[in-house]
Enzyme design. Structure first.
Site, mmCIF file in Angstrom:
data_model
loop_
_atom_site.group_PDB
_atom_site.id
_atom_site.type_symbol
_atom_site.label_atom_id
_atom_site.label_comp_id
_atom_site.label_asym_id
_atom_site.label_seq_id
_atom_site.Cartn_x
_atom_site.Cartn_y
_atom_site.Cartn_z
ATOM 1 N N GLU A 108 -15.153 70.532 6.391
ATOM 2 C CA GLU A 108 -14.117 70.161 5.410
ATOM 3 C C GLU A 108 -12.902 70.995 5.410
ATOM 4 O OE1 GLU A 108 -18.172 70.049 3.071
ATOM 5 O OE2 GLU A 108 -17.112 71.314 4.803
ATOM 6 N N CYS A 134 -19.567 72.489 -0.475
ATOM 7 C CA CYS A 134 -19.784 73.819 -1.019
ATOM 8 C C CYS A 134 -18.911 73.860 -2.079
ATOM 9 C CB CYS A 134 -19.909 74.959 -0.177
ATOM 10 S SG CYS A 134 -18.202 75.514 0.460
ATOM 11 N N CYS A 137 -15.319 74.565 -0.460
ATOM 12 C CA CYS A 137 -14.491 73.334 0.046
ATOM 13 C C CYS A 137 -14.365 72.331 -1.031
ATOM 14 C CB CYS A 137 -15.545 72.695 1.164
ATOM 15 S SG CYS A 137 -15.869 73.868 2.740
#
Length: 178
Positions: A108, A134, A137
């Site tokens: 990402e 996560c 990100c």
């Protein structure tokens, strides 16, 4: 074959959609397209972009987990990314104990930084990523103006997804396993 899709909408509601592919059994693409609802068409696009992200993940040199991401706006790919080391680093993501180096970038982050270097804007775009984002990100996703995230596999932590929902970003999980 019936396919289930979980959708987390910006208004904090959750819907499980039953999406039927080719309910009449007809193979004529024009007839099938006329039968599909707007949601089913979007679901089919989501599936296709996720499959493309899965293929893109194969570019990663990481051994533990290969993740791919595509950034889509107006049905066009405006950026792509996969997890790996920063430019100029050796393409080695893990140490001898199979621990990921702290400088490895997530798919990402690579897609978002790549679009930032281009003339494109990610404002209002959809991010297709093979694993759920996560927390770090998810912060980048929010700041990049991305309005929708579609993923297939769960990351080990859910705090990133929780943050996206709190920011009123649509989150969709699709199971590509048949």
């Amino acid at each position: 074959m019936d396919v289930f899709c979980n959708v987390f909408c910006p208004n904090n509601t959750h819907q499980s959609l039953l999406l039927v592919q080719n309910p009449s059994g007809l193979s004529n693409a024009k007839t099938l397209a006329m039968e599909l609802t707007k949601e089913n068409k979007q679901f089919l696009l989501d599936q296709r972009y996720l499959k493309m992200a899965m293929i893109w993940a194969q570019n990663s040199y990481c051994k533990r987990r290969q993740v791919g991401a595509l950034l889509i706006k107006d049905k066009m790919i405006i950026s792509d990314g996969y997890n790996g080391t920063p430019s100029g680093f050796e393409n080695n993501c893990e140490d001898e104990n199979n621990h990921t180096f702290p400088y490895v970038l997530h798919a990402e982050a690579n897609a978002i930084t790549k679009v930032a270097k281009s003339n494109n804007s990610s404002e209002g775009a959809t991010l297709y990523v093979t694993s759920s984002p996560c927390l770090e990100c998810s912060k980048l996703i929010i700041q990049a103006g991305i309005k929708r995230v579609v993923f297939c596999n769960n990351y080990r932590l859910e705090d990133g997804i929780d943050l996206l929902k709190k920011a009123h970003i649509a989150v969709v999980q699709i199971d590509l396993e048949e």
